[in-house]
Scaffold this motif. Structure first.
Motif, short mmCIF file in Angstrom:
data_model
loop_
_atom_site.label_atom_id
_atom_site.label_comp_id
_atom_site.label_asym_id
_atom_site.label_seq_id
_atom_site.Cartn_x
_atom_site.Cartn_y
_atom_site.Cartn_z
N PRO A 1 15.38 18.98 -9.87
CA PRO A 1 16.60 19.75 -9.57
C PRO A 1 17.16 20.39 -10.84
CG PRO A 1 17.02 17.39 -9.39
CD PRO A 1 15.57 17.55 -9.65
N ASP A 2 17.90 21.45 -10.62
CA ASP A 2 18.55 22.15 -11.73
C ASP A 2 19.79 21.34 -12.13
OD1 ASP A 2 19.61 23.92 -13.57
OD2 ASP A 2 20.39 25.29 -12.02
N ILE A 3 19.68 20.58 -13.21
CA ILE A 3 20.81 19.72 -13.60
C ILE A 3 22.00 20.52 -14.10
CG2 ILE A 3 19.40 17.68 -14.02
CD1 ILE A 3 19.59 18.28 -17.01
N GLU A 4 21.81 21.78 -14.38
CA GLU A 4 22.96 22.62 -14.78
C GLU A 4 23.93 22.79 -13.61
OE1 GLU A 4 23.61 23.71 -17.88
OE2 GLU A 4 21.84 22.61 -18.50
N SER A 5 23.43 22.66 -12.37
CA SER A 5 24.30 22.84 -11.20
C SER A 5 24.92 21.52 -10.74
CB SER A 5 23.50 23.48 -10.06
OG SER A 5 22.48 22.59 -9.64
N ASP B 1 20.30 11.85 -19.33
CA ASP B 1 19.35 11.39 -20.34
C ASP B 1 18.13 10.76 -19.68
OD1 ASP B 1 20.43 9.03 -19.40
OD2 ASP B 1 21.41 8.50 -21.28
N LYS B 2 17.18 10.31 -20.50
CA LYS B 2 15.94 9.72 -19.99
C LYS B 2 16.22 8.49 -19.13
CE LYS B 2 12.79 11.24 -23.59
NZ LYS B 2 11.85 10.83 -24.64
N LYS B 3 17.18 7.67 -19.55
CA LYS B 3 17.48 6.45 -18.80
C LYS B 3 17.96 6.78 -17.39
CE LYS B 3 20.18 2.24 -18.80
NZ LYS B 3 21.27 1.49 -19.31
N PHE B 4 18.89 7.74 -17.28
CA PHE B 4 19.38 8.13 -15.95
C PHE B 4 18.24 8.65 -15.09
CE2 PHE B 4 20.79 11.34 -12.94
CZ PHE B 4 21.63 10.58 -12.15
N LYS B 5 17.43 9.54 -15.66
CA LYS B 5 16.33 10.14 -14.90
C LYS B 5 15.33 9.09 -14.43
CE LYS B 5 16.72 14.60 -17.19
NZ LYS B 5 16.09 15.55 -18.11
N ALA B 6 15.12 8.06 -15.22
CA ALA B 6 14.14 7.02 -14.87
C ALA B 6 14.70 6.00 -13.88
CB ALA B 6 13.67 6.31 -16.14
N GLU B 7 16.01 5.77 -13.89
CA GLU B 7 16.57 4.65 -13.12
C GLU B 7 17.50 5.02 -11.97
OE1 GLU B 7 18.39 1.96 -15.86
OE2 GLU B 7 16.53 1.62 -16.96
N HIS B 8 17.87 6.30 -11.83
CA HIS B 8 18.91 6.63 -10.84
C HIS B 8 18.50 6.34 -9.41
CE1 HIS B 8 16.62 10.38 -10.53
NE2 HIS B 8 17.21 10.57 -9.38
N MET B 9 17.23 6.37 -9.10
CA MET B 9 16.80 6.15 -7.72
C MET B 9 17.06 4.72 -7.24
SD MET B 9 14.18 5.81 -9.97
CE MET B 9 13.53 7.41 -10.19
N LYS B 10 17.29 3.80 -8.15
CA LYS B 10 17.59 2.41 -7.78
C LYS B 10 19.00 2.26 -7.20
CE LYS B 10 14.80 0.68 -11.59
NZ LYS B 10 14.88 0.00 -12.90
N ASN B 11 19.82 3.29 -7.38
CA ASN B 11 21.22 3.22 -6.97
C ASN B 11 21.46 3.53 -5.49
OD1 ASN B 11 22.05 2.67 -9.61
ND2 ASN B 11 22.06 4.83 -10.11
N ILE C 1 29.46 5.27 -2.76
CA ILE C 1 28.78 4.65 -3.90
C ILE C 1 29.48 5.08 -5.17
CG2 ILE C 1 26.56 4.48 -2.74
CD1 ILE C 1 25.72 7.03 -4.22
N ALA C 2 29.17 4.43 -6.26
CA ALA C 2 29.78 4.77 -7.55
C ALA C 2 29.44 6.21 -7.91
CB ALA C 2 29.27 3.82 -8.62
N CYS C 3 30.41 6.94 -8.40
CA CYS C 3 30.22 8.35 -8.75
C CYS C 3 29.10 8.54 -9.77
CB CYS C 3 31.52 8.93 -9.31
SG CYS C 3 32.91 8.78 -8.17
N GLY C 4 28.99 7.59 -10.70
CA GLY C 4 27.99 7.68 -11.76
C GLY C 4 26.56 7.57 -11.25
N ASN C 5 26.37 7.15 -9.99
CA ASN C 5 25.02 7.10 -9.45
C ASN C 5 24.41 8.49 -9.36
OD1 ASN C 5 25.42 4.39 -9.21
ND2 ASN C 5 25.39 4.35 -6.98
#
Length: 158
Positions: A120-124, A85-95, A74-78
């Motif tokens: 999840p710890d997004i720092e990791s 950001d808020k958009k990624f957190k809200a929409e990433h599960m659709k990928n 899949i695309a790396c950005g998924n």
């Protein structure tokens, strides 16, 4: 006079038929993209995917995670966004086609909004640019490709 139009009409009909056939026959499905364009603040990178696969002999799993519950990469950005950001957190599960992929970052498959301690710890988790730099630069260093601080513009457009 009319005889000179026959070759023109014949050629026109042949070209129209070739165009129609070319339009109606679907293109062959590629196993892998020829190249991938990566837009970023350091300058666009045009990654020649086919060269890395065909000429360098890399397998999909050499670059892509193969244990995320997906049949194909899949695309790396998924998973690795430009920013968490808020958009990624809200929409990433659709990928993702399967919720098995959730277990790469989450302890359990989420069933709804998560509390702060269940996230999840997004720092990791590296962002897209961090993941690319780690992946690309480590391979370039090992394989003798462009590597080091002075090699940025070997891949990044100015």
């Amino acid at each position: 006079m009319k005889n000179r139009y026959i070759p023109i009409i014949t050629i026109s009909v042949v070209l129209a038929l070739v165009a129609a056939v070319g339009f109606l026959i679907p293109p062959a499905v590629q196993d892998a993209p020829t190249r991938v364009v990566l837009d970023n603040s350091g300058g666009r990178v045009i990654f020649n995917h086919l060269t890395h696969v065909d000429d360098y002999g890399l397998e999909c799993s050499d670059c892509h995670h193969d244990d995320i519950g997906q049949d194909t990469p899949i695309a790396c950005g998924n998973c690795h966004p430009a920013a968490f950001d808020k958009k990624f957190k809200a929409e990433h599960m659709k990928n993702f086609k399967s919720d098995e992929a959730c277990l790469r970052c989450h302890d359990e498959k989420p069933t709804g909004p998560l509390s702060e301690e269940d996230r999840p710890d997004i720092e990791s988790i590296p962002t897209r640019s961090e993941a690319f730099h780690k992946q690309c630069m480590s391979c370039h260093e090992d394989m003798g490709g462009p590597y080091g601080e002075d090699s940025c513009y070997e891949c990044h457009a100015r």
